[in-house]
Design a protein around this motif. Sequence first.
Motif, short mmCIF file in Angstrom:
data_model
loop_
_atom_site.label_atom_id
_atom_site.label_comp_id
_atom_site.label_asym_id
_atom_site.label_seq_id
_atom_site.Cartn_x
_atom_site.Cartn_y
_atom_site.Cartn_z
N VAL A 46 0.82 -1.22 0.00
CA VAL A 46 0.00 0.00 0.00
C VAL A 46 0.85 1.26 0.00
N VAL A 47 0.29 2.29 -0.60
CA VAL A 47 0.86 3.63 -0.57
C VAL A 47 -0.29 4.58 -0.29
N GLY A 48 -0.12 5.54 0.61
CA GLY A 48 -1.12 6.59 0.86
C GLY A 48 -2.48 6.03 1.25
N PRO A 49 -3.51 6.39 0.52
CA PRO A 49 -4.88 6.04 0.92
C PRO A 49 -5.14 4.55 1.01
N GLY A 50 -4.24 3.75 0.44
CA GLY A 50 -4.40 2.30 0.49
C GLY A 50 -4.46 1.78 1.92
N MET A 51 -3.78 2.52 2.82
CA MET A 51 -3.76 2.06 4.22
C MET A 51 -5.15 2.07 4.82
N GLU A 52 -5.87 3.11 4.52
CA GLU A 52 -7.24 3.24 5.01
C GLU A 52 -8.10 2.08 4.47
N PHE A 53 -7.89 1.76 3.19
CA PHE A 53 -8.64 0.65 2.59
C PHE A 53 -8.30 -0.66 3.30
N ASN A 54 -7.01 -0.94 3.45
CA ASN A 54 -6.61 -2.21 4.07
C ASN A 54 -7.20 -2.36 5.47
N LYS A 55 -7.25 -1.23 6.19
CA LYS A 55 -7.82 -1.26 7.54
C LYS A 55 -9.28 -1.73 7.48
N LYS A 56 -10.01 -1.16 6.51
CA LYS A 56 -11.44 -1.49 6.36
C LYS A 56 -11.65 -2.93 5.88
N PHE A 57 -10.73 -3.40 5.01
CA PHE A 57 -10.91 -4.75 4.46
C PHE A 57 -10.67 -5.83 5.51
N GLY A 58 -9.79 -5.55 6.48
CA GLY A 58 -9.48 -6.55 7.50
C GLY A 58 -8.93 -7.81 6.85
N ASP A 59 -9.53 -8.96 7.15
CA ASP A 59 -9.02 -10.22 6.61
C ASP A 59 -9.62 -10.59 5.27
N ASP A 60 -10.57 -9.77 4.80
CA ASP A 60 -11.29 -10.13 3.57
C ASP A 60 -10.50 -9.83 2.30
N ALA A 61 -9.70 -8.76 2.33
CA ALA A 61 -9.02 -8.36 1.11
C ALA A 61 -7.74 -7.62 1.45
N GLU A 62 -6.90 -7.46 0.44
CA GLU A 62 -5.61 -6.84 0.66
C GLU A 62 -5.15 -6.14 -0.63
N ILE A 63 -4.61 -4.93 -0.46
CA ILE A 63 -4.00 -4.27 -1.62
C ILE A 63 -2.60 -4.84 -1.78
N VAL A 64 -2.37 -5.52 -2.90
CA VAL A 64 -1.09 -6.20 -3.08
C VAL A 64 -0.08 -5.31 -3.79
N ALA A 65 -0.58 -4.32 -4.53
CA ALA A 65 0.34 -3.41 -5.21
C ALA A 65 -0.34 -2.08 -5.45
N THR A 66 0.46 -1.02 -5.56
CA THR A 66 -0.07 0.31 -5.83
C THR A 66 0.64 0.88 -7.05
#
Lengths: 66, 349, 428
Positions: free
Chosen positions: B33-53
Amino acid sequence: MVHMCTVTPISLTVGANRIIPTIAIPYPLGDPKLTKEEEKVLRRKLVEKALKALETEVDGQTVFED
Amino acid sequence: MGKVRIVHYINQFFAGIGGEEKADYKPEVREGVVGPGMEFNKKFGDDAEIVATIICGDSYFNENLDEAKAEVIEMVKKYNPDLFIAGPAFNAGRYGVACGAIAEAVEEELKIPVLSGMYIENPGADMFKSSVYIVSTKNSAAGMRHAVKTMAPLALKLAKGEAIGAPDAEGYIPRGIRKNYFAEKRGAQRAVEMLIKKLKGETYITEYPMPDFDRVEPNPAVKDITKAKIALVTSGGVVPKGNPDHIEASSASKYGKYSIAGVDDLTEETYETAHGGYDPIYCNQDSDRVLPVDVLRDLEKEGKIGKLHDFFYTTTGNGTGVKISKSFAETFSKELVADGVDAVVLTST
Amino acid sequence: MHLELGNIFINDVQFGSQTKVENKTLYVNKEELITLISEDEHLKSVDVELAKPGESIRITPVKDVIEPRVKVAGSGGIFPGVLTKVDTVGAGRTHVLKGAAVVTTGKVVGFQEGIIDMTGTGAEYTPFSKLNNVVLICQPVDDIKPHDHERALRMAGLKAAEYFGKAGKDIEPDEVLSFETLPLLKSIEKYPKLPKVAYVQMLQSQGLLHDTYVYGVDAKQTLPTLIKPTELMDGAIISGNCVSACDKNTTYHHLNNPIVQDLFKQHGKEINFVGVIITNENVFLADKQRSSNWTADLAEYLGVEGVVVSQEGFGNPDTDLIMNCKKIEEKGIKTVIVTDEYAGRNGASQSLADADPKADAVVTGGNANEVIKLPPMEKIIGDLSIVNTIAGGFDGSVQKDGSLVVELQTITGATNELGFNKLTAKGF
């Protein structure tokens, strides 16, 4: 482009810029009540009007009434 | 399904690289993650993950559209993701257009679901809302948490191929796609109840908001019609007798292109209409009533027009959508221009 | 004007030695019916089949659907000006075989004929799958002109409906509904505080297979006028067959106009339903202008505060609809319009051919372009091969196994613009 059609409000709604009103929906460029010869004269008049419209500058949507 | 793999697209600003002065930044991919991706990963929890930006400058993307798209698609492909997220772009115009364009391209090329987010007035929203799910966001980056809160659950639904609900329920900008469903009450009752509300001044919801129709600038006049090549086009369904291409009576999926070279008159024996929306008797007797070949041929012979183009284009306008009609015209108007046609007479029934 | 509608519930239809209604069953004397319909010299052959709810039957090409009715008391007869003299109808008592219908089929007349499936997906979309249908298969004589062909089929259906209606004349109805329209001034006196509301019904009048008849007059030769809602219930308005099948108003729809029924339901409660304005949808622009001017003037003259406007068909009639709506709104009268949509197979296109911001209260019967798959049926009444060419069909609509891939457009009554159905559409 010149749009020859009977229902000019639709033509205006969809955005044609040069519009020639025609006779009726099933026969925009004819009239079955006339003889073949009279009908062709009528059609020619309408087409000439359309050609005239193509030669006319317009600055927005224009319906070429008579 | 395991953890959903996501590739995230952001611009140079949200990557912390710089503002306008860095807008020509070329596409770059970073793991994680870079930048706003962190907020997304927090929300996704164990369901999903940003693997690249993927980071790209807004000017670079918009000024090198085809190249930039190709480069980004290559980068996305390597990570084999289940979903692609672009933005959110809020009210940043070029960023919004880039998000819409790349999301659309990724979906088309890689056949994976895509999602973006924008402020409703972002030009990218209007340009891409019909092809891409775009979550409606606030107009500045201060609305990031709010945007992610709406985007994250929709992203998961899209990735898992679950049914997407109505725009107001899911938070995306209406795409203008009309879908049928069975209501609880019949239409007449809905109409009467709507009228009663309207009479009382209460709020009611129309079932079909009126559209805005396109407008185009008029073309300049034809300078000399006696030299002009004129083509005939019709939505009245005139076809050679027997309707060789089986153009549908209604809701046409195609148009026809037919030669009228050497034809002076359309007769009952040679032409007819395929159109199902009006009484066909008159056109079937004499198709010149819809497509005036006879008169234009006379005018050509008399030198009143330069030439009548050898082909006419035809379809049935009946129940045929604006979008598909547009696509017909986009194709055949290129041919008309290539054939040196100066003007078109379009007839409609 | 006061009308009692006596509904005789019909749960079954069977062939029998005598045409009669007994124990909620309609018995059909096939030979007698065939003899009656065969009187028309334009018909070469006539056959009769039955189609009941849930049976694996597909009927196509469907031209019209008609409900059997009979006048029991009051002036005139069913279908005035067409089957009976032009006496004014709409008062007294009328009996209805509720749950039964006559369906006409036979050689295709034009592009606009439809499909009724009695079971499966298609049955969910057509209201006529829920009825006990007597299907008339009428084949015309060779070389018949299209207009004569249409007329022969139209008359066959009406005659059969009248014939069955008579079987209910002396039967005690299962329910009796009562409808009344007072003279305008009396109606205002009776409900001084309720908003006055009228119904504007647009009648399809574009030529062959797109015509409607009012007391026997072709609607395209009429000016907008007033009619009492109960006159519709006695068959003052009949269908001249077709338009795209999904949004044609069959004679059955005219007899059971749901907007009339639902306005009556609120009459005396929320609104004062004062009457019906009928207008047409002609092919000349001047006619469209004249009729919409006249309609708006009539609404203003009646002094109504609101109207419901219903459409029939699509395409250029969208302009009549928008003109009516706009001109009536400009008189300060609130409108709700009822239409359907042609938004393309993917639903992404513009739904109507015309638009105006004043049309801000729209009820839709759904997107007629939606493509659906209909399973094969064990029995076909009529001719399946025409499905590739009717409006809403396309090359390949008829699949090898007899299933159909078609637009909703092909299904009789599917996106009805009188609000007959629950189907609607929404923006996603």
